[in-house]
Write an enzyme that holds these catalytic residues in place. Sequence first.
Site, PDB file in Angstrom:
ATOM      1  CB  SER A 118      -0.909   0.020   1.241  1.00  0.00           C
ATOM      2  OG  SER A 118      -0.138  -0.127   2.422  1.00  0.00           O
ATOM      3  CG  ASN A 147     -17.992  24.594 -24.598  1.00  0.00           C
ATOM      4  OD1 ASN A 147     -19.046  25.081 -25.032  1.00  0.00           O
ATOM      5  ND2 ASN A 147     -17.190  23.862 -25.334  1.00  0.00           N
ATOM      6  CD  GLN A 158      -3.044  -2.401   2.490  1.00  0.00           C
ATOM      7  OE1 GLN A 158      -2.380  -2.745   3.461  1.00  0.00           O
ATOM      8  NE2 GLN A 158      -2.773  -2.836   1.272  1.00  0.00           N
ATOM      9  CB  SER A 166     -15.740  23.991 -29.428  1.00  0.00           C
ATOM     10  OG  SER A 166     -15.784  23.057 -30.485  1.00  0.00           O
ATOM     11  CE  LYS A 181     -20.727  25.358 -27.505  1.00  0.00           C
ATOM     12  NZ  LYS A 181     -20.830  23.918 -27.668  1.00  0.00           N
ATOM     13  CE1 TYR A 187      -6.196  -3.273   9.524  1.00  0.00           C
ATOM     14  CE2 TYR A 187      -5.305  -5.475   9.186  1.00  0.00           C
ATOM     15  CZ  TYR A 187      -5.446  -4.160   8.773  1.00  0.00           C
ATOM     16  OH  TYR A 187      -4.865  -3.739   7.604  1.00  0.00           O
ATOM     17  CE  LYS A 242      -4.138   3.140   5.264  1.00  0.00           C
ATOM     18  NZ  LYS A 242      -5.054   1.972   5.437  1.00  0.00           N
ATOM     19  CB  THR A 302     -40.919  25.444  -7.743  1.00  0.00           C
ATOM     20  OG1 THR A 302     -42.083  25.842  -8.478  1.00  0.00           O
ATOM     21  CG2 THR A 302     -40.752  26.349  -6.522  1.00  0.00           C
ATOM     22  CG  HIS A 303     -42.042  21.890 -10.243  1.00  0.00           C
ATOM     23  ND1 HIS A 303     -42.185  20.581  -9.862  1.00  0.00           N
ATOM     24  CD2 HIS A 303     -42.707  22.628  -9.327  1.00  0.00           C
ATOM     25  CE1 HIS A 303     -42.938  20.510  -8.760  1.00  0.00           C
ATOM     26  NE2 HIS A 303     -43.256  21.757  -8.416  1.00  0.00           N
ATOM     27  CG  ASN A 328      -3.886  -4.673  13.408  1.00  0.00           C
ATOM     28  OD1 ASN A 328      -3.344  -4.589  12.304  1.00  0.00           O
ATOM     29  ND2 ASN A 328      -4.227  -5.834  13.951  1.00  0.00           N
ATOM     30  CD  GLU A 358     -20.071  21.232 -19.511  1.00  0.00           C
ATOM     31  OE1 GLU A 358     -21.035  21.413 -20.241  1.00  0.00           O
ATOM     32  OE2 GLU A 358     -18.901  21.150 -19.944  1.00  0.00           O
TER      33      GLU A 358
HETATM   34  N1  ARG Z   1      -1.312  -1.213   5.574  1.00  0.00           N
HETATM   35  C1  ARG Z   1      -2.197  -1.690   6.573  1.00  0.00           C
HETATM   36  C2  ARG Z   1      -3.536  -0.942   6.489  1.00  0.00           C
HETATM   37  O1  ARG Z   1      -3.560   0.048   5.891  1.00  0.00           O
HETATM   38  C3  ARG Z   1      -1.600  -1.481   7.929  1.00  0.00           C
HETATM   39  C4  ARG Z   1      -2.073  -2.442   8.966  1.00  0.00           C
HETATM   40  C5  ARG Z   1      -1.646  -3.814   8.618  1.00  0.00           C
HETATM   41  N2  ARG Z   1      -1.820  -4.706   9.698  1.00  0.00           N
HETATM   42  C6  ARG Z   1      -1.645  -6.008   9.542  1.00  0.00           C
HETATM   43  N3  ARG Z   1      -1.760  -6.743  10.571  1.00  0.00           N
HETATM   44  N4  ARG Z   1      -1.400  -6.516   8.366  1.00  0.00           N
HETATM   45  O2  ARG Z   1      -4.531  -1.374   6.997  1.00  0.00           O
END
Ligand code: ARG
Length: 467
Positions: free
Chosen positions: A31, A293, A330, A285, A291, A325, A333, A163-164, A118, A298
Amino acid sequence: MSEPKEQGSTKLWGGRFAEGTAASVEAFTASIQYDARLYRYDIMGSMVHARMLARQGLISGEERDAILAGLAGIRDEIEAGTFAFRPELEDIHMNIEKALTDRIGPAGAKLHTARSRNDQVALDMRLYLRDEGRELDRLLVTVQAAFVRLARRYLGVVMPGYTHLQRAQPVLLSHHLLAYYEMFGRDRDRIADWGRRMNVLPLGAAAMAGTGLPIDREWVAAELGFAAVSANSMDTVSDRDFVLELLFCLNLTQLHLSRLAEELVLWSSKEFEFVQIGDRYCTGSSIMPQKKNPDIPELIRGKSGRVTGALVSLLVTVKGLPLTYNRDLQEDKEPVFDALDTVKASLAITAELLANTVFDKDRLLRATHGGFMTATDLADYLVRRNMPFREAHGVVGRIVAHCQERGIELADMTLEEMQRFSDLIEADVFDVLSVQGSVNSRVSTGGTAQAQVEEALRRAEQQLGMV
Ligand code: ARG
């Protein structure tokens, strides 16, 4: 099948492994490509953790100092762009820990005492998102301020309220603009509320059951500015409510931006011509030379799709997970990073766009003529003369039908013509049929009368410290 990369594992967790990890597995599980953005918070958390370990006698003062100096050096390297992130070390936590141990030797290996990735990742995310919440508030204020400036500049200008998407009743343009001030104000409240709920220290939950080592969570919480420590170690490492809630907040903000974007697209069209967006904020355009735009609105409208996708993606990820966990987490993110980047960019460009948008006052005024926009005022006029509202509604409906047939507006009728529909109508009726009269009659709290809007504008300027 991929071959093991090496004999015996060189991982920080590799003790129980006889073989190294397959290269394909390293690539699949890493990651670091995206969680590297957490480095500052990872180091901040580790520094406070190391200081706590020393206070508790779990490491020595020298070890603490070596750790703090090592972490500071790593932070400098990352900021200078000279730090080599290694995918085989999976994530930001292990990249930093490995670099620390390489730098300072055995003391580095003590940093992870009484801690798991964790609770560490939960800490990094809370610290990072807490700062992002502050940045969102700042950007929301810039958008609110842009609306307030426009509302002040165009105070007194009338336009059709819809409205509408049908012309409904005349309103002040400033009233319409301040509606957005309210929406973004609620967005700010929502983020402040989320910020209070999420500001809880997860560190100390360790893997999921807590730790037998004598740590001091309260001290760490105070050092990192958390208002409380989490109450249940199992909940702590499996909880992603704070990410989901923020994603919902981001969705509502992007949705507000998207509704504004839709209005700007409509209003800048030939059909409306209510606004001119500055040349620097439009695009042309490649084939049609004439044009101009509205690509920015948008794209803002379009990007709301991915922000919604981010929320749905994490909802589905968390939905079936058993405590506590699981590596699935993961996957929180990328969606939240992308949603944050998208909403922040959209807010910033919206503030600029608004500052470069000019309204056509005459065109707005002309649009209030036609469409029988003061019909409600005429009904209210009859109500004031004691006619039940439902009856008045019917009378005015018949008057409108009559006008439509003759191709005229309400104000074009003669008094006698009107009196054929109700003998309650007298010469003063023409006061309520004018657009200005209609607007200024709406004095109820939150209404569009000039006095009400001026008051709302003053309040907004005060709230933002603009006066
Ligand atoms: N990269 C992991 C995450 O974002 C970190 C925690 C990983 N923990 C584990 N026991 N593998 O969740």
